[in-house]
Design a protein around this motif. Structure first.
Motif, PDB file in Angstrom:
ATOM      1  N   LEU A  72      47.398  -7.960  -7.646  1.00 19.08           N
ATOM      2  CA  LEU A  72      46.634  -7.087  -8.524  1.00 19.08           C
ATOM      3  C   LEU A  72      45.163  -7.206  -8.125  1.00 19.08           C
ATOM      4  O   LEU A  72      44.705  -8.286  -7.734  1.00 19.08           O
ATOM      5  CB  LEU A  72      46.836  -7.481  -9.984  1.00 19.08           C
ATOM      6  CG  LEU A  72      48.263  -7.314 -10.519  1.00 19.08           C
ATOM      7  CD1 LEU A  72      48.269  -7.408 -12.044  1.00 19.08           C
ATOM      8  CD2 LEU A  72      48.877  -5.992 -10.107  1.00 19.08           C
ATOM      9  N   PRO A  73      44.426  -6.112  -8.225  1.00 21.44           N
ATOM     10  CA  PRO A  73      43.046  -6.121  -7.710  1.00 21.44           C
ATOM     11  C   PRO A  73      42.183  -7.241  -8.300  1.00 21.44           C
ATOM     12  O   PRO A  73      41.352  -7.814  -7.622  1.00 21.44           O
ATOM     13  CB  PRO A  73      42.521  -4.740  -8.116  1.00 21.44           C
ATOM     14  CG  PRO A  73      43.720  -3.880  -8.194  1.00 21.44           C
ATOM     15  CD  PRO A  73      44.832  -4.759  -8.670  1.00 21.44           C
ATOM     16  N   ARG A  74      42.403  -7.546  -9.565  1.00 24.58           N
ATOM     17  CA  ARG A  74      41.560  -8.611 -10.129  1.00 24.58           C
ATOM     18  C   ARG A  74      42.358  -9.893 -10.365  1.00 24.58           C
ATOM     19  O   ARG A  74      42.058 -10.660 -11.275  1.00 24.58           O
ATOM     20  CB  ARG A  74      40.883  -8.149 -11.423  1.00 24.58           C
ATOM     21  CG  ARG A  74      39.729  -9.063 -11.834  1.00 24.58           C
ATOM     22  CD  ARG A  74      38.724  -9.186 -10.698  1.00 24.58           C
ATOM     23  NE  ARG A  74      37.813 -10.310 -10.819  1.00 24.58           N
ATOM     24  CZ  ARG A  74      36.710 -10.334 -11.557  1.00 24.58           C
ATOM     25  NH1 ARG A  74      36.350  -9.286 -12.254  1.00 24.58           N
ATOM     26  NH2 ARG A  74      35.944 -11.406 -11.579  1.00 24.58           N
ATOM     27  N   SER A  75      43.355 -10.127  -9.522  1.00 26.37           N
ATOM     28  CA  SER A  75      44.020 -11.424  -9.561  1.00 26.37           C
ATOM     29  C   SER A  75      43.128 -12.500  -8.946  1.00 26.37           C
ATOM     30  O   SER A  75      43.392 -13.679  -9.103  1.00 26.37           O
ATOM     31  CB  SER A  75      45.345 -11.352  -8.804  1.00 26.37           C
ATOM     32  OG  SER A  75      45.121 -10.958  -7.465  1.00 26.37           O
ATOM     33  N   THR A  76      42.109 -12.061  -8.245  1.00 34.83           N
ATOM     34  CA  THR A  76      41.283 -12.995  -7.471  1.00 34.83           C
ATOM     35  C   THR A  76      39.895 -13.180  -8.094  1.00 34.83           C
ATOM     36  O   THR A  76      39.517 -12.444  -9.000  1.00 34.83           O
ATOM     37  CB  THR A  76      41.113 -12.440  -6.044  1.00 34.83           C
ATOM     38  OG1 THR A  76      40.848 -11.042  -6.148  1.00 34.83           O
ATOM     39  CG2 THR A  76      42.372 -12.651  -5.232  1.00 34.83           C
ATOM     40  N   HIS A  77      39.147 -14.130  -7.575  1.00 32.67           N
ATOM     41  CA  HIS A  77      37.844 -14.458  -8.140  1.00 32.67           C
ATOM     42  C   HIS A  77      36.935 -13.238  -8.212  1.00 32.67           C
ATOM     43  O   HIS A  77      36.357 -12.942  -9.243  1.00 32.67           O
ATOM     44  CB  HIS A  77      37.187 -15.581  -7.320  1.00 32.67           C
ATOM     45  CG  HIS A  77      37.836 -16.898  -7.559  1.00 32.67           C
ATOM     46  ND1 HIS A  77      39.066 -17.203  -7.047  1.00 32.67           N
ATOM     47  CD2 HIS A  77      37.450 -17.971  -8.310  1.00 32.67           C
ATOM     48  CE1 HIS A  77      39.410 -18.427  -7.459  1.00 32.67           C
ATOM     49  NE2 HIS A  77      38.458 -18.906  -8.222  1.00 32.67           N
ATOM     50  N   ARG A  79      36.870  -8.999  -7.420  1.00 31.50           N
ATOM     51  CA  ARG A  79      37.858  -7.937  -7.316  1.00 31.50           C
ATOM     52  C   ARG A  79      38.058  -7.490  -5.869  1.00 31.50           C
ATOM     53  O   ARG A  79      37.099  -7.281  -5.131  1.00 31.50           O
ATOM     54  CB  ARG A  79      37.402  -6.735  -8.156  1.00 31.50           C
ATOM     55  CG  ARG A  79      38.441  -5.630  -8.244  1.00 31.50           C
ATOM     56  CD  ARG A  79      37.945  -4.492  -9.111  1.00 31.50           C
ATOM     57  NE  ARG A  79      38.961  -3.459  -9.208  1.00 31.50           N
ATOM     58  CZ  ARG A  79      39.154  -2.508  -8.296  1.00 31.50           C
ATOM     59  NH1 ARG A  79      38.379  -2.451  -7.235  1.00 31.50           N
ATOM     60  NH2 ARG A  79      40.117  -1.602  -8.439  1.00 31.50           N
ATOM     61  N   ASP A  81      39.756  -4.551  -3.225  1.00 28.02           N
ATOM     62  CA  ASP A  81      40.175  -3.153  -3.266  1.00 28.02           C
ATOM     63  C   ASP A  81      41.681  -3.071  -3.477  1.00 28.02           C
ATOM     64  O   ASP A  81      42.445  -3.904  -2.975  1.00 28.02           O
ATOM     65  CB  ASP A  81      39.835  -2.462  -1.940  1.00 28.02           C
ATOM     66  CG  ASP A  81      38.371  -2.123  -1.853  1.00 28.02           C
ATOM     67  OD1 ASP A  81      37.682  -2.192  -2.875  1.00 28.02           O
ATOM     68  OD2 ASP A  81      37.916  -1.794  -0.734  1.00 28.02           O
ATOM     69  N   ILE A 125      49.868 -11.925 -10.210  1.00 23.52           N
ATOM     70  CA  ILE A 125      49.149 -11.596 -11.433  1.00 23.52           C
ATOM     71  C   ILE A 125      47.818 -12.360 -11.458  1.00 23.52           C
ATOM     72  O   ILE A 125      46.794 -11.832 -11.888  1.00 23.52           O
ATOM     73  CB  ILE A 125      50.002 -12.006 -12.659  1.00 23.52           C
ATOM     74  CG1 ILE A 125      51.382 -11.343 -12.622  1.00 23.52           C
ATOM     75  CG2 ILE A 125      49.271 -11.723 -13.957  1.00 23.52           C
ATOM     76  CD1 ILE A 125      51.352  -9.849 -12.767  1.00 23.52           C
ATOM     77  N   GLN A 126      47.865 -13.585 -10.983  1.00 25.60           N
ATOM     78  CA  GLN A 126      46.645 -14.400 -10.924  1.00 25.60           C
ATOM     79  C   GLN A 126      46.759 -15.331  -9.725  1.00 25.60           C
ATOM     80  O   GLN A 126      47.818 -15.897  -9.477  1.00 25.60           O
ATOM     81  CB  GLN A 126      46.501 -15.204 -12.216  1.00 25.60           C
ATOM     82  CG  GLN A 126      45.138 -15.834 -12.372  1.00 25.60           C
ATOM     83  CD  GLN A 126      44.938 -16.346 -13.797  1.00 25.60           C
ATOM     84  OE1 GLN A 126      44.522 -15.622 -14.682  1.00 25.60           O
ATOM     85  NE2 GLN A 126      45.247 -17.598 -14.002  1.00 25.60           N
ATOM     86  N   ALA A 127      45.673 -15.460  -8.984  1.00 24.53           N
ATOM     87  CA  ALA A 127      45.710 -16.211  -7.733  1.00 24.53           C
ATOM     88  C   ALA A 127      44.812 -17.433  -7.833  1.00 24.53           C
ATOM     89  O   ALA A 127      43.653 -17.325  -8.230  1.00 24.53           O
ATOM     90  CB  ALA A 127      45.242 -15.330  -6.579  1.00 24.53           C
ATOM     91  N   ASP A 128      45.371 -18.577  -7.475  1.00 22.73           N
ATOM     92  CA  ASP A 128      44.549 -19.784  -7.363  1.00 22.73           C
ATOM     93  C   ASP A 128      45.072 -20.676  -6.246  1.00 22.73           C
ATOM     94  O   ASP A 128      45.216 -21.891  -6.402  1.00 22.73           O
ATOM     95  CB  ASP A 128      44.544 -20.536  -8.707  1.00 22.73           C
ATOM     96  CG  ASP A 128      43.552 -21.700  -8.686  1.00 22.73           C
ATOM     97  OD1 ASP A 128      42.488 -21.556  -8.047  1.00 22.73           O
ATOM     98  OD2 ASP A 128      43.848 -22.754  -9.284  1.00 22.73           O
TER      99      ASP A 128
ATOM    100  N   HIS B  29      40.125 -14.715 -14.144  1.00 16.51           N
ATOM    101  CA  HIS B  29      38.991 -14.377 -13.293  1.00 16.51           C
ATOM    102  C   HIS B  29      38.159 -13.206 -13.809  1.00 16.51           C
ATOM    103  O   HIS B  29      36.958 -13.142 -13.556  1.00 16.51           O
ATOM    104  CB  HIS B  29      39.470 -14.044 -11.879  1.00 16.51           C
ATOM    105  CG  HIS B  29      40.226 -15.151 -11.202  1.00 16.51           C
ATOM    106  ND1 HIS B  29      39.709 -16.415 -11.046  1.00 16.51           N
ATOM    107  CD2 HIS B  29      41.461 -15.179 -10.639  1.00 16.51           C
ATOM    108  CE1 HIS B  29      40.604 -17.177 -10.404  1.00 16.51           C
ATOM    109  NE2 HIS B  29      41.665 -16.457 -10.157  1.00 16.51           N
ATOM    110  N   THR B  46      42.127  -5.174 -16.828  1.00 17.10           N
ATOM    111  CA  THR B  46      41.008  -6.055 -16.514  1.00 17.10           C
ATOM    112  C   THR B  46      39.759  -5.228 -16.303  1.00 17.10           C
ATOM    113  O   THR B  46      39.824  -4.084 -15.860  1.00 17.10           O
ATOM    114  CB  THR B  46      41.270  -6.886 -15.236  1.00 17.10           C
ATOM    115  OG1 THR B  46      41.452  -5.975 -14.157  1.00 17.10           O
ATOM    116  CG2 THR B  46      42.482  -7.766 -15.374  1.00 17.10           C
ATOM    117  N   SER B  48      36.057  -5.437 -14.357  1.00 20.95           N
ATOM    118  CA  SER B  48      35.275  -6.166 -13.354  1.00 20.95           C
ATOM    119  C   SER B  48      33.890  -5.551 -13.273  1.00 20.95           C
ATOM    120  O   SER B  48      33.754  -4.347 -13.067  1.00 20.95           O
ATOM    121  CB  SER B  48      35.944  -6.070 -11.981  1.00 20.95           C
ATOM    122  OG  SER B  48      37.258  -6.588 -12.014  1.00 20.95           O
TER     123      SER B  48
END
Lengths: 256, 256, 256, 256, 256, 256
Positions: A72-77, A79, A81, A125-128, B29, B46, B48
């Protein structure tokens, strides 16, 4: 580094996994599904069964397992594309989804599956850190549950998933081998590696990459040892999520 | 229809909403986020914040709000192709994300926001009808929370979100006006309509489509009445999720 | 506004249409065609009959009507990029062509049409506001003429177009409801709306968008009243262009 | 062929052009425009002046002329796919728009034009053979009118279009050289050729293609002779459309 | 220019070809292949036989020859973007591959070939001017060798390639007609032309382009004379590479 | 398998490389180039130096090395679609070019290189297994020669390539570990692995994939041992091709 006691950013012991969790049946529509969490990394994995196989398999009476991966575009620290909007998937996406598909095909008796395709979707959904290994581990659960449905509905007599496997990342961080890197550790490591390993400890996939310096054979061995231990724990969690009672997949009556 | 008592497929009363739920802060995030559920329809929204605006706004000291929409491939009954893999977004996706963006810009004081862009991502985790209206309603929460962050961090003095709004679908099903259609109802209705409505009951967007037969002005009025009542309830839930204490957004000291 | 007498930019009365003109048979090759002008807005509409339907209709003995929309690069005040050259259609294009297709399907007895597809192409030769409503109105003429050809050539006994409809835009400009906005009016309005309405005054599509401020129910009603009056006039012109003698489409002998 | 008197499908004399017509100023918005008809082939040509040149010319104080070409989907006998919808332009489109651009650059004093770009759009409204040569001929008119505007508005002192040229097709049909092939003739010819020729009879572009059999040098010469005569007539029509009084472009005072 | 004796940049005589070389069988896998060199221009040409024809030929019992063209990214002086990476082929590429395909179809008895397609790939390994004419000349050799294989394996009785042809470029450089331009000459010429010519001297394709000034008919004639002489030499080399003993293709027993 | 003496398809000893050959300077235009052959696998590798770095490195005074990979359509047994024509690169292509780029960056002192980018193109002329490892090995030569040019022209004082490395594939075939698989062996192996290894025997990249069955740690060790021996030989050939006299890269005076 000075003589201060070693501490990895996450505060975990070098051989400690993050909190691993599988939520089976997360999706109402999919034939099999699972929301997997490796710490703050969360991936939704679904398995969809189709009666159509790719052209190269038509008429062979064999099945196929394939995978697609997305973030998902905002799964990361910050955003990223949206790939659907840019109109193409990145090289990294291609690389990861090929890895997931290859791994799961090795878990499946494709000849026994018959002319069916199981499509695995892994959406972050969320990346870490460690999204690809979480994805493979969660995808195995989704795949297993989809296969279970084929058995329960009487389509197949035996379960088409015949090998239990899981995946985990390791890395060298400030000279120390660590298990299950989170994002902070991953972005500052000397080398990292992703392992897909069976319950019996054999290797399905190894992807080792030197990020800052080449590593010797001994070091690789210690990463592998960490990974094998981690995978054993993860497989235990997968079994719980799938309701598999014993310590191993049940022995199949010869299905073919 | 015979004289048997009317029953909509969902068993709900014609004017009853599904269970509406907003989970704020779902994403670690994003500057603002919310997992919204309208019954089995679940959308992750979300917000951003970026310091860059589209070219046509550069140097104008005005901000922008835009939106992207996507469905996970297996959010639906049968698996859809992944848009990132097909290399383009469908017309339906384009239509919906334009609708979300327009609606949220009407909620925001773009001049006061300054040269910043807030990008809203609405990703459907599970679909059961009404994904676009759930998305708009959830996106308002994500947008509000992101704006809240700008205030709390001292970037802005007043909140840039100045209008409260929500969205809901209605339809004519077997001749009866119904609120908040689920998938089963939606796929068999005579006409459906999506409304974006402010807290004061005014119209931001109306999209009415006859599916089986044209509808008269009276009928449209009854759909609108249903929608206004539904939106009032939804806005109440949004306020709870955002921690807004009163019955309306606080009056702003003149920010410009 | 001060007390000076109100004047819309075009100088027209608030409820006045622009000059509306349909030139049937503009294209030599198409089964039905029409160049429609709403003032300086000119759209070439063609209808092409194909014996192949989309996959989801194969074998159902039902037909389909679909539409594509495009603008010539210099149909607008400043040149737009050519969509064929950019390699994708804009979201606005997608939105409009879906609207045209939905509207015309509501005008057609798709079951009676049989396994045929009628493709409508609406290409904007010159744009001065209201291209989508001009396109729908002109497309109806092209569609009707194509259907007429099916009757005249003996392929069908009755005409497959069973509902007469047209489309028109309205808007609130400096607080006053106006019919049929031109570009200047449209780019400075508070809200605008596009209506697709049948000859009997029922609604096929409503797309209302607040541009500067939300509008109340009363205001919406006055827009609808303007639109209904405008559509009645436009349908009169469509009938003349199609050579339909009476005040309504002829009653069909039950064709199914 | 037998001894029956020769008759080309169109009934024209071998050296006869179709009805050639230029309607200048067809488009309200473009800096220069023209609807050109070669018989039933109709092409809308517009010229748009931009103050930005392609990257390779920035800072050189030189201008550029470029062209894009398209066909409306139902400009042809059977409907073609819309290139914007397919997401790419065909090889034929690329080939033709490159030809148009090259030809018009040869007509223009690019150094004198200064750092400006003139974009020509040629859109085929109706096709009946010879669209590329009609397009070039019409594009010259649009270009000339756009240049005229630069002079009239005082941006340039002299006209930047310094060479008059036109284009025409020829072909060998059943062994006979014909001028200005229509679709029927073109689809059944042995060889065809497109010529872009100046008023003084010199060659700007030649594109000769054997369709059924190779042709000798003599034959090529007779095609060229036909083309030169045709171009002289077409240039006369262009001059009328542009309001050029004399028999040639006015001699420029040395503009550089 | 002063009265110093004329010297073209390459030092060659105006009517001199570069070193022409065909290496047949360069590729291990292709049914026919050839590495062709025109001086430093090197193009790898392969011919691949497929049993499937394009849709428009299915069931007609006729075959097809088509071509694709590409340049390695660093075949040129400065690196070009890779077309596969940009996601589309340039207009120039489209133009050239269409030219190659048309030329080779004129060399082949497509009716006799039967429902087979021969795909020619021309990939430029190194570019120094004249890549398209080298490609056509080399492609003829690859095509001929592939056809030879069909005869030798007994699939066809006679050879399906019935016309010998080659291609060469010419140009006007500082007023002088030159044969076979290299890159330096090509980038500074007044006009250039590409000819595809049969062994009997007839024209298959002519593409003449004025780069700096229009050229007269006489000049065109001198270019054509140069080209015919050059093609005769090239065809001699093609024959040697293909092992064709006589001065012309063997006369076929009437194969149809 | 029976007791017949083991024989791999290629007839080679299990630990035998194919004929390895590097032809430096194959391309006239590139700053560094090499045609590498591993048996019948041939890859053209070029290195292009650009003064522009990717956006994320601008202003950092650091350089970058990146790679692109492609296969000529008929480099393979049966023709593959051209990626430039399909409009996108396959997942396999993405995976391989990312691998090449990562490996070569580990060979280079990017800080010393300065704000320059070296683009490596690896184009497979003929494929017979092991194209990615041949590509990496050949790319190192091209990269080294390009770096040599920077030193010889005085742009840099020391050589920016600081680590010697090569790549080779291994696999398990009918239970036996083999070095340097050709196509026949590769398509029938139990597992294969690609190694990128430095001259000192350390690991840069490992990509191990089980094709038919998972492999144990011991087996992996024997593959690694084969690979290290192979790489030592290949590096010897690279040194000869680059004219490096000693047994190792010369020790650099501290360049920073």
């Amino acid at each position: 580094m000075n003589s201060a006691p070693f501490a990895r950013p996450s505060g975990r012991d070098p051989s400690a996994l993050r909190q691993i969790q599988f939520e089976p049946g997360f999706s109402k529509h999919a034939e099999g599904s699972c929301l997997v969490s490796f710490g703050d990394t969360r991936v939704l994995c679904t398995a969809s069964i189709e009666d159509k196989v790719p052209p190269f398999l038509r008429g062979t009476n064999r099945g196929w397992v394939t995978a697609e991966y997305g973030m998902l575009p905002r799964s990361t620290h910050s955003r990223m594309d949206r790939e659907a909007s840019r109109g193409k998937q990145s090289g990294r996406t291609h690389e990861i989804q090929r890895l997931i598909g290859r791994s799961l095909r090795m878990a499946t008796d494709l000849g026994y599956l018959g002319e069916r395709q199981i499509k695995i979707d892994c959406d972050v959904i969320q990346a870490d850190g460690g999204t690809r290994t979480a994805a493979i581990s969660g995808a195995w659960v989704a795949l297993y549950l989809a296969g279970q449905g084929l058995v329960e509905s009487g389509v197949l007599k035996s379960h088409p998933v015949v090998t239990s496997l899981a995946a985990i990342s390791c890395g060298i961080w400030h000279g120390v081998p660590l298990l299950d890197l989170d994002y902070l550790e991953d972005s500052d490591c000397d080398a990292d590696a992703n392992f897909v390993i069976t319950q019996s400890g054999d290797l399905i996939e190894v992807q080792l990459t030197a990020e800052k310096q080449a590593i010797g054979q001994e070091t690789m061995m210690s990463l592998l040892a960490l990974a094998r231990a981690g995978v054993a724990t993860i497989i235990g969690e997968q079994f719980k999520a799938c309701g598999i009672a014993g310590l191993a997949l049940p022995v199949r009556a010869n299905p073919s």
